[in-house]
Design a protein around this motif. Sequence first.
Motif, mmCIF file in Angstrom:
data_model
loop_
_atom_site.group_PDB
_atom_site.id
_atom_site.type_symbol
_atom_site.label_atom_id
_atom_site.label_comp_id
_atom_site.label_asym_id
_atom_site.label_seq_id
_atom_site.Cartn_x
_atom_site.Cartn_y
_atom_site.Cartn_z
ATOM 1 N N LYS A 106 3.434 5.243 -7.746
ATOM 2 C CA LYS A 106 2.471 4.156 -8.031
ATOM 3 C C LYS A 106 0.752 4.873 -6.549
ATOM 4 O O LYS A 106 -0.193 5.034 -7.219
ATOM 5 C CB LYS A 106 3.076 2.899 -7.540
ATOM 6 C CG LYS A 106 3.935 2.352 -8.284
ATOM 7 C CD LYS A 106 4.774 1.160 -7.927
ATOM 8 C CE LYS A 106 4.993 0.282 -8.918
ATOM 9 N NZ LYS A 106 6.266 -0.727 -8.630
ATOM 10 N N LYS A 107 1.844 5.456 -6.128
ATOM 11 C CA LYS A 107 0.204 5.948 -5.085
ATOM 12 C C LYS A 107 -0.268 6.695 -5.565
ATOM 13 O O LYS A 107 -1.250 6.935 -5.422
ATOM 14 C CB LYS A 107 1.216 6.622 -3.250
ATOM 15 C CG LYS A 107 1.879 5.891 -2.924
ATOM 16 C CD LYS A 107 2.691 6.226 -1.925
ATOM 17 C CE LYS A 107 3.374 5.043 -0.861
ATOM 18 N NZ LYS A 107 4.415 5.877 0.080
ATOM 19 N N LEU A 116 9.125 6.019 -7.911
ATOM 20 C CA LEU A 116 8.739 4.520 -8.191
ATOM 21 C C LEU A 116 7.521 4.652 -7.862
ATOM 22 O O LEU A 116 6.251 4.335 -7.874
ATOM 23 C CB LEU A 116 9.037 3.867 -9.234
ATOM 24 C CG LEU A 116 9.985 3.934 -10.044
ATOM 25 C CD1 LEU A 116 11.295 2.685 -10.352
ATOM 26 C CD2 LEU A 116 9.480 4.235 -11.489
ATOM 27 N N ASP A 117 7.884 4.361 -5.943
ATOM 28 C CA ASP A 117 6.681 3.970 -5.193
ATOM 29 C C ASP A 117 6.059 5.126 -5.040
ATOM 30 O O ASP A 117 4.225 5.071 -4.674
ATOM 31 C CB ASP A 117 7.569 4.145 -4.304
ATOM 32 C CG ASP A 117 7.616 2.463 -3.820
ATOM 33 O OD1 ASP A 117 7.702 1.669 -4.812
ATOM 34 O OD2 ASP A 117 8.858 2.647 -3.295
ATOM 35 N N ASP A 176 -1.661 7.344 -8.940
ATOM 36 C CA ASP A 176 -2.743 6.279 -9.928
ATOM 37 C C ASP A 176 -3.217 6.020 -8.839
ATOM 38 O O ASP A 176 -4.117 5.554 -8.057
ATOM 39 C CB ASP A 176 -1.962 5.237 -10.201
ATOM 40 C CG ASP A 176 -1.065 5.787 -11.422
ATOM 41 O OD1 ASP A 176 -1.198 6.546 -11.787
ATOM 42 O OD2 ASP A 176 -0.575 4.553 -11.868
#
Length: 55
Positions: free
Chosen positions: A52-53, A48-49, A55
């Motif tokens: 997010k990076k 998930l991290d 985006d």
Amino acid sequence: MRSADEKMKKPPKSDGGKETGRPGRNVGVALRQAYDEALGEAVPDDLLDLLKKLD
């Protein structure tokens, strides 16, 4: 090496696509079950991290 008699033997007949050892179970059912189980699993925080990076 095979003997001449072995070459003349016919291969065993198919059982019409029925699986042996696991009655009533086929590939489609097994794939659906594996897919459903995968959908129920949580997404790891590390992944998930990373998403997010992006985006």
